[in-house]
Design a protein around this motif. Structure first.
Motif, short mmCIF file in Angstrom:
data_model
loop_
_atom_site.label_atom_id
_atom_site.label_comp_id
_atom_site.label_asym_id
_atom_site.label_seq_id
_atom_site.Cartn_x
_atom_site.Cartn_y
_atom_site.Cartn_z
N ALA A 127 -4.46 -13.91 -7.59
CA ALA A 127 -3.71 -15.09 -7.18
C ALA A 127 -4.02 -15.53 -5.75
O ALA A 127 -3.69 -16.64 -5.36
N HIS A 154 -7.23 -2.30 -11.16
CA HIS A 154 -5.91 -2.69 -10.65
C HIS A 154 -5.97 -3.56 -9.40
O HIS A 154 -5.29 -4.57 -9.28
N PHE A 155 -6.75 -3.12 -8.43
CA PHE A 155 -6.64 -3.73 -7.10
C PHE A 155 -7.32 -5.09 -7.06
O PHE A 155 -6.83 -6.00 -6.39
N LEU A 215 -5.41 -2.66 -0.05
CA LEU A 215 -3.98 -2.98 -0.20
C LEU A 215 -3.28 -3.11 1.16
O LEU A 215 -2.34 -3.89 1.30
N SER A 216 -3.76 -2.36 2.14
CA SER A 216 -3.18 -2.52 3.48
C SER A 216 -3.48 -3.91 4.02
O SER A 216 -2.71 -4.45 4.81
N HIS A 231 -7.78 7.71 -3.80
CA HIS A 231 -7.64 6.26 -3.62
C HIS A 231 -7.49 5.51 -4.94
O HIS A 231 -7.59 4.28 -4.97
N THR A 232 -7.32 6.21 -6.07
CA THR A 232 -6.94 5.54 -7.31
C THR A 232 -5.47 5.85 -7.57
O THR A 232 -4.88 6.71 -6.91
N LEU A 233 -4.89 5.17 -8.55
CA LEU A 233 -3.50 5.46 -8.92
C LEU A 233 -3.41 6.72 -9.78
O LEU A 233 -2.32 7.09 -10.22
N THR A 256 1.34 6.78 -6.90
CA THR A 256 0.28 7.76 -7.19
C THR A 256 0.78 9.19 -7.00
O THR A 256 0.46 10.07 -7.79
N MET A 276 -4.89 -7.44 -8.43
CA MET A 276 -3.83 -7.79 -7.49
C MET A 276 -4.29 -8.89 -6.53
O MET A 276 -3.46 -9.50 -5.84
N ILE A 316 -3.88 -6.71 2.16
CA ILE A 316 -3.66 -7.78 1.18
C ILE A 316 -2.74 -8.88 1.71
O ILE A 316 -2.90 -10.05 1.36
N TRP A 375 -3.71 9.76 -2.87
CA TRP A 375 -3.78 8.41 -2.31
C TRP A 375 -4.51 8.42 -0.98
O TRP A 375 -5.33 7.56 -0.70
N ASN A 399 0.83 -1.21 0.00
CA ASN A 399 0.00 0.00 0.00
C ASN A 399 0.87 1.26 0.00
O ASN A 399 0.53 2.26 -0.64
N GLY A 458 -8.72 0.61 -2.75
CA GLY A 458 -7.33 1.07 -2.86
C GLY A 458 -6.57 1.00 -1.56
O GLY A 458 -6.07 -0.06 -1.17
N VAL A 459 -6.50 2.11 -0.89
CA VAL A 459 -5.71 2.20 0.34
C VAL A 459 -6.07 1.15 1.38
O VAL A 459 -5.19 0.57 2.02
#
Lengths: 586, 586
Positions: free
Chosen positions: B129, B122-123, B77-78, B113-115, A88, B126, B80, A410, A81, B73-74
């Motif tokens: 998998a 994107h997220f 991803l924190s 919160h987007t790139l 970004t 990610m 993940i 971000w 993150n 997003g934020v």
């Protein structure tokens, strides 16, 4: 001459001005970490990898490069993150991952920190969208060139790159030949179009009747701040910034106005009538453009990124804009600039509050921020976390040679605390003369500057343990915890009275005592609560306390971590967008 | 009948036995959170998203399903890394992401919160998998079926799934028709091959001369623990577990041996001579198989997953193995089982230490863990974090009806503290009769069980703030901090004396005071340091303190969070793999 591969990488980072290296040890990077100190780098062990990523980002935005080392899988995913945020908002961060040995990878052995499927490419792939270059080192013959290319991309785009090093390759010797030539962004020969671009710009500049300069946040990333300020001084044209661009232009200059929000007259009137906008580092997210209202008209705008200059009709690519600006400044004929800027000089300016705040002080968002303005000084690095803290300081005119770091796009809460760790380390290094002048983006003439963080309680809780690293590194940091009982910014947006916007109440001022047990353990155990609490901390519950805070010399000038908890009401927010949103919920 | 889409999702989770929902609010999920309480769920607001993911994982491993809500997003991803861990170690976790409205996505608007590239996929990508199913909800007509399919996949594979809900879809009505039929893993009609599989198994079982049962950790994920224990009792065959499988079989049974490590005679002799291994939930990572030594011979092994039964030559797929085992148990003719298990009955057993630990007690790894064994009781959930704590309890025979959670393959340090939060909530709910019997994997007959965590100082620092959520939820948790001045497990592997394996010293026992300011603020400020420190905490520095700890009734039976800091030497490690590694560095 040869050197271990890890040594090559760390020497390159050192050459680029890096001193502090962030991260967390893990069993696939331990051998890599053996090379940190020998390369002249300082290992800053963080409490977790997300914090390491945030710290590297905060450091990178000042020194022009930051790096972290994590272990494969668990480590890198914890930090991802932070890497996405660096992508970004253009922070040049090198994510270095210690990976299992090549033989283990090739045999698809199911080792720990994998998904259990023998596949070793998952995590690098999860980084593709958020890095501009990747190197999977497998061959000592090609590794040095791979490293160089990737680091150059990091610097060029001011965005994260990803380097993975198998554990068995760390100590393998590689040639030191390339280390003799420092990495640089300077081009071997000036671009053929440089001349053309400068002429193109001069023509427009000399012809302008109602021009302006608009400075956005990516100017910092592309290291254009010095040249922009020279241009602002040379032209004396009126200059505005975006929210994120705030502090990149000397706000004490008479032609420097506030943040342009695209709404308020007379600024909007001047923008609408302008026939030339020189726009630096544009970054038009909703949160950095007052919901797309503060975007200069494309028809009259010349945009500058790090590598391109362009209008709506024509863009010049692959430039070194920093060099272009130097040539432009040298060629500028100020006698040909528009002499009368009637509209501009008549613009109202938000004047800085006096050094003595009006009394009696009340402890509200409305009076807090003007009061805090008097606390700031040249050389300071000020960080304001997403939330009311970020809004609070936006309307304050900053002293010269200060740098404000606020949220842009971000907006990951929790970011600013570890970023402050990184910023404070960067500041200390710069004050000690440790920097690479080609990349460092903040070099005030004074060495008196401080690192100051304003952060809400909800944000602080996210990454609070990094206070321990601030203490361990003996950094001089002033930390203001704006405690308003939860996520006030979320309350403004939705769910004003919903329990999900609450956070647990903490005894914030115990943090320095909790996060540091240096010294005699037995003595510490018998220490009085007063001594535990008073260690560099201040509790601010009303206007009198706020006045005392402003007069507290130890808070302003002492050493080490100083901390003030400032109590504000749950539903108090800085006037403007947040109070309007809150009113909609009535 | 119709109900808001968010209500549909949360009602489904409630039907599946979920009560606690973890996460962090963010502006793309606030409207979603409005539906949590009305659906009968309890919102557990975590300090950050990684901790929320870990907590959901710990909860899921007991209740058979866990969920967290993060923002786009934020937030996601924190979290993940937690989702990756849940994938690797098969925890059924639903990751629910609040996403910007459909119109915003379709216009590719550059919002926070987007790139910053207008790309909204994107997220989710990610996560491909590390999840077994994903649903990007866009249409209220199809959303209920999408949700059902994804939740079913989560339960079937006991692995994470990913659901994203645009903010504008949260309140849109959907049909409640499907809610009338509870989600289940039961097949509509018994599989045609069930009969065949049971015959196949009976044939082998009745013919075996030197059989054994091997129980690995995925048995828990596939909810086979009850049937396995019945099989162990019915056959009286000798049973071993993997490291991760420990505690899944009643360790007080005479035919239950220790963890099989593939090295030590006489266990290895028996394994090598065995003509049938019934192997449940195999999971052969290096860390769960003593570096691949503890894997039963494929030639004589029948492997059971949640949905397949197979040998090296033939595998039956798409079964409900839980149902197969029930049929097998019913059909088992115990009179036809091998009557003499000479080899097995002669096997040495690691006997539990007496309830009174030998005196004088020394505070070393060697004496700590046998002493702690006397602290454990039926019904307890015991969590041991990656590091020396995980190794320490492995050689201890556990009381019946206990459940041990230790590291298997992902080994992300910091995981166990928030996982303990999740486990304690799950335990409390189960003790209150709140569970879905089809999925809950630990239902002791006693309601006296406690939640107990053993964690090192380095691990604790990673995610320490979640102690505040334990306090806020008024959970009864016993927390042992094994403080050995840094990452001792890493010191064993490499860098015994390297500074990168140090962590900052903290005053750990201040944690309950720091993380909770409930009550009268003024009173709290004047509280004595003794009172701040003694709040349910204990400092253990030598053998006498350890004996006092074992006799401390409040620690064992009190309410709320109780915490002991146990000081051990930096380079002390439980005997075995770690001490051997350490010796290699001499």
């Amino acid at each position: 001459m040869e050197t271990p591969l890890a040594q090559y990488l760390f020497t390159r980072l050192r050459q680029l001005g890096l001193r502090s290296l962030f991260g967390v040890p893990g069993d696939y990077n331990l051998r890599l970490l053996d090379h940190v100190a020998p390369a002249g780098l300082d290992w800053v062990g963080n409490c977790n990898e997300l914090n390491a990523g945030y710290a590297a980002d905060g450091y990178a935005r000042i020194k022009g490069l930051g790096a972290l080392v994590t272990t494969f899988g668990v480590g890198e995913l914890s930090a991802i993150n932070a890497v996405a945020g660096a992508f970004t908002e253009r922070a040049p961060v090198v994510q270095i991952v210690g990976k299992p040995p090549r033989a283990t990878q090739d045999a698809r052995t199911v080792v720990h920190h994998t998904l259990g499927d023998g596949e070793y490419g998952h995590f690098a792939r999860m980084h593709t969208a958020i890095t501009v270059a990747q190197a999977s080192l497998r061959d000592p013959q090609t590794a040095p060139a791979q490293i160089d290319v990737v680091l150059q991309q990091c610097l060029l785009h001011s965005r994260p790159v990803y380097i993975e090093i198998p554990d068995d390759l760390v100590d393998v010797p590689v040639s030191t030949e390339r280390l003799k030539t420092p990495l640089t962004l300077d081009m071997d020969t000036p671009s053929q179009s440089d001349e053309e671009v400068v002429s193109f710009l001069l023509e427009r500049i000399h012809a302008a009747k109602a021009p302006l300069i608009f400075v956005d946040g990516e100017s910092r990333a592309f290291n254009l701040v010095k040249e922009i300020n020279e241009l602002v001084r040379a032209t004396q044209w009126p200059v505005w910034t975006s929210t994120w661009g705030k502090s990149l232009v000397d706000e004490t200059l008479p032609n420097c106005y506030a943040i342009y929000d695209g709404e308020c007259a007379p600024y909007k009137t001047y923008f609408d009538a302008s026939d030339l906008v020189l726009c630096f580092g544009p970054h038009y997210s909703n949160t950095n453009s007052n919901f797309f209202q503060a975007i200069p008209s494309p028809a009259v705008t010349v945009n500058f990124t790090g590598t391109s200059v362009g209008t709506a009709k024509k863009t010049f690519y692959n430039l070194r804009v920093k060099a272009i600006l130097s040539r432009l400044l040298a060629a500028l004929d100020t006698s040909r600039l528009p002499v009368s800027l009637v509209v501009a000089t008549e613009l109202a300016r938000v004047e800085q509050e006096g050094k003595e705040p009006t009394l009696p002080l009340q402890l509200t968002q409305k009076s807090l921020w003007p009061a805090m303005a008097t606390f700031l000084r040249p050389g300071d690095i000020i960080l304001t976390e997403t939330g009311t803290s970020a809004y609070g300081l936006r309307s304050i005119r900053l002293p010269e040679q200060t740098r404000l770091f606020g949220p842009a796009t971000w907006l990951s809460i929790g970011y600013m605390l570890p970023a402050t760790l990184g910023a404070a380390l960067a500041q200390r290094e710069i004050q000690q003369g440790e920097h690479n002048a080609d990349f460092t983006t903040f070099m005030p003439s004074t060495a008196e500057g401080r690192t100051i963080l304003f952060i809400g309680d909800g944000s602080l809780q996210m990454t609070v343990q990094e206070i321990s690293t601030m203490l361990r590194e003996r950094l001089d940091i002033i930390l203001f915890v704006v405690n308003n009982d939860g996520y006030t910014i979320e309350r403004c947006i939705h769910g004003k009275n919903q329990a999900y916007n609450d956070v647990a109440p903490w005894r914030y001022l115990l943090a320095p005592a909790f996060f540091s047990a240096y010294g005699n353990e037995e003595t510490d155990v018998s220490e009085s609560s007063e001594s535990l609490r008073s260690r560099n901390t201040l509790y601010v519950k009303d206007g009198d306390d706020l006045r005392a805070l402003l007069q507290n010399e130890h808070l302003a000038d002492g050493k080490g971590l100083r901390m003030a908890e400032v109590r504000l009401a749950r539903e108090d927010a800085p006037e403007g967008a947040l109070t309007r949103l809150l009113a909609l919920q009535e």
